[in-house]
Scaffold this active site. Structure first.
Site, mmCIF file in Angstrom:
data_model
loop_
_atom_site.group_PDB
_atom_site.id
_atom_site.type_symbol
_atom_site.label_atom_id
_atom_site.label_comp_id
_atom_site.label_asym_id
_atom_site.label_seq_id
_atom_site.Cartn_x
_atom_site.Cartn_y
_atom_site.Cartn_z
ATOM 1 N N GLY A 35 56.490 -21.554 70.353
ATOM 2 C CA GLY A 35 56.878 -22.042 69.032
ATOM 3 C C GLY A 35 57.694 -23.309 69.165
ATOM 4 N N GLN A 44 63.513 -29.882 66.781
ATOM 5 C CA GLN A 44 63.647 -29.932 68.242
ATOM 6 C C GLN A 44 63.105 -31.233 68.838
ATOM 7 O OE1 GLN A 44 61.824 -25.802 68.549
ATOM 8 N NE2 GLN A 44 63.080 -25.881 70.386
ATOM 9 N N CYS A 84 64.331 -20.292 74.253
ATOM 10 C CA CYS A 84 64.088 -21.432 73.368
ATOM 11 C C CYS A 84 63.862 -22.665 74.237
ATOM 12 C CB CYS A 84 65.302 -21.643 72.469
ATOM 13 S SG CYS A 84 65.161 -23.062 71.389
ATOM 14 N N LEU A 85 62.917 -23.505 73.838
ATOM 15 C CA LEU A 85 62.651 -24.724 74.615
ATOM 16 C C LEU A 85 63.864 -25.658 74.611
ATOM 17 C CD1 LEU A 85 58.963 -25.451 73.540
ATOM 18 C CD2 LEU A 85 59.765 -24.496 75.711
ATOM 19 N N HIS A 102 62.930 -17.431 64.206
ATOM 20 C CA HIS A 102 63.582 -18.331 65.185
ATOM 21 C C HIS A 102 63.308 -19.799 64.812
ATOM 22 C CE1 HIS A 102 64.471 -19.389 69.597
ATOM 23 N NE2 HIS A 102 63.958 -20.500 69.099
ATOM 24 N N GLU A 103 62.038 -20.111 64.499
ATOM 25 C CA GLU A 103 61.678 -21.507 64.190
ATOM 26 C C GLU A 103 62.264 -21.961 62.858
ATOM 27 O OE1 GLU A 103 60.670 -23.039 66.626
ATOM 28 O OE2 GLU A 103 59.925 -21.340 67.793
ATOM 29 N N HIS A 123 65.711 -23.055 63.256
ATOM 30 C CA HIS A 123 65.822 -24.435 63.773
ATOM 31 C C HIS A 123 65.855 -25.438 62.618
ATOM 32 C CE1 HIS A 123 65.648 -24.264 68.105
ATOM 33 N NE2 HIS A 123 64.544 -23.538 68.129
#
Ligand code: NI
Length: 186
Positions: free
Chosen positions: A46, A51, A91-92, A133-134, A137
């Site tokens: 994701g 990000q 998470c990235l 989660h996204e 962000h």
């Protein structure tokens, strides 16, 4: 398509709130394509526009085994949530760390697709967690906000240390490159 740079916690730009997309045009579709390419290359399941330092309400997700079922959500809203569940999340933007987070078990999302058409999706399990989660962000929130302050600070210090080490290595390389004699072929 292009692979975009992913911001790393505690970069303050990850705290910005994304604006809604007014019109789903070619520019937005290009962003979606670039975000998918960036997510697959990372690799991740994701990615939110925040990000990659774009403050627009766009997220991409692919939780399929074969990494062949991309999903795109523009202006996503959670309209219903049910139950709770715990899952280990990474998470990235917080590379190398996984922590248990409690979220809703089941959510219903309303969003626009890649063509600007509204749709509604009900999800549970990994997809539900990933969507929450996204969407976090896009609100400037990270999964580390759901864990203890102590754990968050520990992660923050480690990532800041890694960033400093990277910067030192880069400037050392730059100094070496500058010190090399200049040669020209004629
Ligand atoms: Ni993330």
């Amino acid at each position: 398509m292009a692979i975009l740079d992913i911001l790393i916690f505690p970069d303050p730009r990850l705290r910005q709130k994304a604006r809604p997309v007014e019109q789903v045009d070619d520019q937005v579709r290009r962003l979606v394509d670039d975000m998918l390419e960036t997510m697959y290359a990372a690799p991740g399941i994701g990615l939110a526009a925040t990000q990659v330092d774009v403050q627009r309400q766009v997220i991409v997700i692919d939780v399929s085994e074969g990494h062949d079922s991309p999903l795109c959500f523009i202006n996503p809203r959670i309209v219903a949530r049910e139950g709770t569940e715990q899952m280990d999340e990474g998470c990235l933007s917080v590379p190398g760390f996984f922590e248990t987070v409690t979220r809703a078990d089941r959510v219903t999302i309303e969003a626009l697709d890649r063509d600007g058409n509204p749709f509604r999706l009900e999800a549970d399990g990994l997809l539900s967690v990933c969507m929450q989660h996204e969407i976090d962000h896009l609100d400037g929130k990270l999964f580390v906000d759901h864990i203890s302050i102590l754990k968050r600070q520990r992660i923050r210090h480690k990532l800041e240390k890694q960033r400093k080490e990277r910067q030192h290595a880069e400037s050392a390389r730059a100094r070496e490159a500058a010190a090399e004699p200049r040669r020209s072929a004629i």
